[in-house]
Design an enzyme around this catalytic site. Structure first.
Site, PDB file in Angstrom:
ATOM      1  N   HIS A 206       0.845  -1.198   0.000  1.00  0.00           N
ATOM      2  CA  HIS A 206       0.000   0.000   0.000  1.00  0.00           C
ATOM      3  C   HIS A 206       0.882   1.251   0.000  1.00  0.00           C
ATOM      4  CE1 HIS A 206      -2.868   3.063   1.129  1.00  0.00           C
ATOM      5  NE2 HIS A 206      -3.811   2.235   0.732  1.00  0.00           N
TER       6      HIS A 206
ATOM      7  N   GLU B 286      -3.965   1.480  -7.437  1.00  0.00           N
ATOM      8  CA  GLU B 286      -4.370   2.651  -6.670  1.00  0.00           C
ATOM      9  C   GLU B 286      -3.418   3.814  -6.955  1.00  0.00           C
ATOM     10  OE1 GLU B 286      -6.629   1.465  -2.842  1.00  0.00           O
ATOM     11  OE2 GLU B 286      -4.504   1.312  -2.405  1.00  0.00           O
TER      12      GLU B 286
ATOM     13  N   GLY C 119     -11.843   5.432   2.900  1.00  0.00           N
ATOM     14  CA  GLY C 119     -12.778   6.290   3.624  1.00  0.00           C
ATOM     15  C   GLY C 119     -14.230   5.819   3.599  1.00  0.00           C
TER      16      GLY C 119
END
Ligand code: PGA
Length: 254
Positions: A99, A171, A239
């Site tokens: 990540h 991402e 989120g």
């Protein structure tokens, strides 16, 4: 490589919640989910301290649990690390790796290949590798170059994925938590690039199935944009995964 059949909707809770908040979010998702049917696979990634209780108490056929990191080492003198050996004995099906927040703050670029090797050679837990470019790399037209570097580095200690299922989360760093999202054609191009790079790296030893998720500022208002992109096998949501109703609306309609 075949595309994975079922869509995956994954919630990365990061370190956004404390223990009590994590338990109550998991309970809420679990209860709401019991009342509906879902065609998609749901993956939840709480923090390490909440994970044992959540994965033990909220078992449901539609939900799998995972963690956000693992040690690259086997059991031994490594103060502060979390062993794969313990996760294997729990209800842990997935581990997030690479990540961008871990790359930025926790030396993940250097450690990711050893973590993947450890997971693949010592367990049946499935790694989900996150990759993505910064805004500078995108502006310079270096997105695919960067994705190739991250994939080559991550699998530098892995010779074969033959017969396995590989899941990558694309991402873009600049899209994470920013409210900005890439265009559909940019996502499609990056995903196409990832398929080609994985084939190039592994050649005859490539995985049987490949799933590519999109992650970065996915919300109830924009998730349909990603549904329309053929190569998207699911979503990795930060989120919006912290709001049970939002997360489940995406799960229901993706
Ligand atoms: P975000 O985070 O949905 O809050 O942008 C996504 C991620 O970091 O996985």
């Amino acid at each position: 490589m075949k595309k994975i059949q079922k869509k995956i909707i994954a919630g990365n809770w990061k370190m956004s919640l404390d223990y009590q908040q994590s338990i109550s979010l998991a309970r809420s998702i679990y209860k709401k989910l019991k009342k509906r049917r879902t065609k998609n696979d749901i993956l939840l990634f709480p923090d390490f301290l909440s994970f044992p209780e959540i994965s033990r108490n909220f078992k449901s056929s539609g939900i799998s649990y995972g963690v956000q990191d693992v040690s690259p080492f086997s059991l031994g003198s490594y103060t502060g690390e979390v062993p794969l050996e313990s996760l294997k004995k729990m209800n842990c099906s997935y581990i997030l790796l690479g990540h961008s927040e871990r790359r930025k703050y926790f030396d993940e670029d250097r450690l990711v290949s050893a973590k993947i090797r450890n997971i693949l050679s010592n367990s049946d837990i499935k790694p989900i590798l996150c990759i993505g470019e910064t805004i500078e790399e995108r502006r310079k037209g270096k997105t695919l170059e960067l994705l190739e570097k991250q994939l080559r580095d991550a699998f530098s200690e892995t010779k074969s994925l033959k017969g396995k299922r590989l899941i990558i989360a694309y991402e873009p760093v600049w899209a994470i938590g920013s409210g900005k999202i890439p265009t559909s054609s940019d996502v499609a191009l990056a995903h196409e690039g990832i398929v080609n790079i994985v084939s190039k790296i592994f050649k005859a030893n490539k995985p049987k199935e490949l799933g590519i998720l999109y992650g970065g500022s996915v919300t109830v208002d924009n998730f349909q944009d990603f549904k329309k992109i053929e190569s998207v096998s699911g979503l990795l949501i930060g989120g919006s995964s912290l709001i049970a109703d939002d997360f489940l609306e995406i799960v229901d309609n993706f």
